[in-house]
Design an enzyme around this catalytic site. Structure first.
Site, mmCIF file in Angstrom:
data_model
loop_
_atom_site.group_PDB
_atom_site.id
_atom_site.type_symbol
_atom_site.label_atom_id
_atom_site.label_comp_id
_atom_site.label_asym_id
_atom_site.label_seq_id
_atom_site.Cartn_x
_atom_site.Cartn_y
_atom_site.Cartn_z
ATOM 1 N N LYS A 173 0.670 -1.244 0.474
ATOM 2 C CA LYS A 173 -0.792 -0.090 -0.377
ATOM 3 C C LYS A 173 0.782 1.535 0.384
ATOM 4 O O LYS A 173 1.654 1.352 0.862
ATOM 5 C CB LYS A 173 -1.185 0.242 1.280
ATOM 6 C CG LYS A 173 -2.215 -1.203 0.839
ATOM 7 C CD LYS A 173 -2.912 -1.498 2.406
ATOM 8 C CE LYS A 173 -1.652 -1.997 3.770
ATOM 9 N NZ LYS A 173 -2.221 -1.974 5.205
ATOM 10 N N THR A 206 -8.544 8.179 8.774
ATOM 11 C CA THR A 206 -7.655 7.356 8.113
ATOM 12 C C THR A 206 -6.611 5.683 9.323
ATOM 13 O O THR A 206 -6.467 5.455 8.389
ATOM 14 C CB THR A 206 -5.908 7.783 7.599
ATOM 15 O OG1 THR A 206 -5.857 8.796 8.858
ATOM 16 C CG2 THR A 206 -6.404 8.632 5.868
ATOM 17 N N GLY A 208 -7.446 2.722 10.986
ATOM 18 C CA GLY A 208 -7.627 1.988 10.518
ATOM 19 C C GLY A 208 -8.095 1.533 9.124
ATOM 20 O O GLY A 208 -8.433 0.397 8.975
ATOM 21 N N THR A 209 -7.687 1.764 8.651
ATOM 22 C CA THR A 209 -7.894 1.381 7.413
ATOM 23 C C THR A 209 -6.851 0.658 6.640
ATOM 24 O O THR A 209 -7.577 -0.252 6.001
ATOM 25 C CB THR A 209 -6.815 3.422 6.293
ATOM 26 O OG1 THR A 209 -5.749 3.314 6.733
ATOM 27 C CG2 THR A 209 -7.929 4.121 6.525
ATOM 28 N N GLY A 210 -6.228 0.347 7.026
ATOM 29 C CA GLY A 210 -5.144 -1.373 6.586
ATOM 30 C C GLY A 210 -6.100 -1.993 7.094
ATOM 31 O O GLY A 210 -6.115 -2.837 6.704
ATOM 32 N N CYS A 211 -6.696 -2.029 8.121
ATOM 33 C CA CYS A 211 -7.521 -3.234 9.302
ATOM 34 C C CYS A 211 -8.426 -3.528 8.250
ATOM 35 O O CYS A 211 -9.040 -4.552 7.830
ATOM 36 C CB CYS A 211 -7.747 -3.019 11.016
ATOM 37 S SG CYS A 211 -6.470 -2.507 11.517
#
Length: 265
Positions: A173, A206, A208-211
């Site tokens: 990402k 943004t 918790g966007t990876g989760c």
């Protein structure tokens, strides 16, 4: 109804971790289950405390789910320490959990560390070879490879290197890099890398966007999508979730996990 298991930490603020994962599973019409690896005292500003769950109890949670309900996919997030990483990897092998998405969570959006140093090697050796898809951001990819990644060509090279650890698909990402005012992710399965792009948004929503992105991929895999299709749909979902994120808290607010629920998923 398809089933997805998240193995991750709890975020008391509700924007990341287990809470974000379960919201995402519901948005995709998937039954969500959880094995909690750590409790965090956390809000949109930072992480005020961490209480780790014992590896034995992490395994007990996974065993409880798998011996009764089962899972069509699983996603790992914050694993905290090497003992938990090794325990999770052993449980995934023992219960033959399919469609594993590994989000190698290392640092919270606030900059607080969520992974012990000794756990990085355990993730490389034990967990990545089991993964259908891994979803490191640029900083996590740098930590796993122990070198800098500063542009798109370096991202492509890093994806090739991470693939050598044994996972089927790599998604790096690139939201932290400003590449022609776009958020660019590199996707690689061992053939030719391809790019997923979206407009770069100036947003504080943004957390918790990876989760959320990794959970959206796991939900897609649970529902029978191919990895590239699941990744593409997850990219669409997280882009809109960031764009429509609600103004909550005074720091990095959460994405909107309910975006597109009725019309798209």
């Amino acid at each position: 109804m398809k089933r997805a298991l998240t193995i991750a930490g709890s975020d008391s603020g509700g924007g990341a971790g287990i809470q974000a994962d379960l919201k995402t599973f519901m948005a995709f019409g998937v039954h969500g289950m959880s094995a909690i690896t750590a409790l965090t005292a956390q809000n949109t500003v930072g992480v005020q405390g961490i209480f780790e769950v014992s590896p034995e109890f992490v395994r007990k949670q996974i065993e409880s789910v798998m011996t009764d309900i089962g899972a069509d996919a699983a996603k790992t997030g914050m694993l905290s320490n090497a003992g938990i990483v090794r325990t999770v990897a052993e449980a995934i092998r023992t219960f033959r959990i399919p469609n594993l998405v590994v989000d190698p969570v290392m640092v919270a959006k606030s900059g607080d560390s969520l992974l012990a140093e000794d756990a990085r090697q355990a993730i490389r050796d034990e967990l990545l070879p089991l993964a259908t898809v891994i979803t490191p951001n640029v900083f996590e990819a740098e930590a796993l490879l122990e070198r800098r990644i500063e542009d798109l060509d370096a991202m492509r090279d890093a994806a090739r290197e991470l693939k050598k650890f044994g996972c089927r698909w790599v998604v790096i990402k690139g939201g932290s890099l400003d590449i022609e005012s776009r958020a660019v992710d590199v996707v690689f399965d061992g053939t030719e890398p391809f790019l997923l792009t979206s407009p770069r948004m100036e947003s504080r929503n943004t957390q918790g966007t990876g989760c959320t992105f990794a959970s959206a991929i796991a939900a897609g895999l649970a529902k029978g999508l191919s990895p590239p299709e699941a990744i593409k749909r997850a990219k669409e979902y997280i882009t809109e979730a960031i764009r429509s994120g609600p103004p909550i808290g005074s720091g990095h607010g959460p994405a909107n996990h309910l975006t597109g629920v009725h019309s798209k998923w």
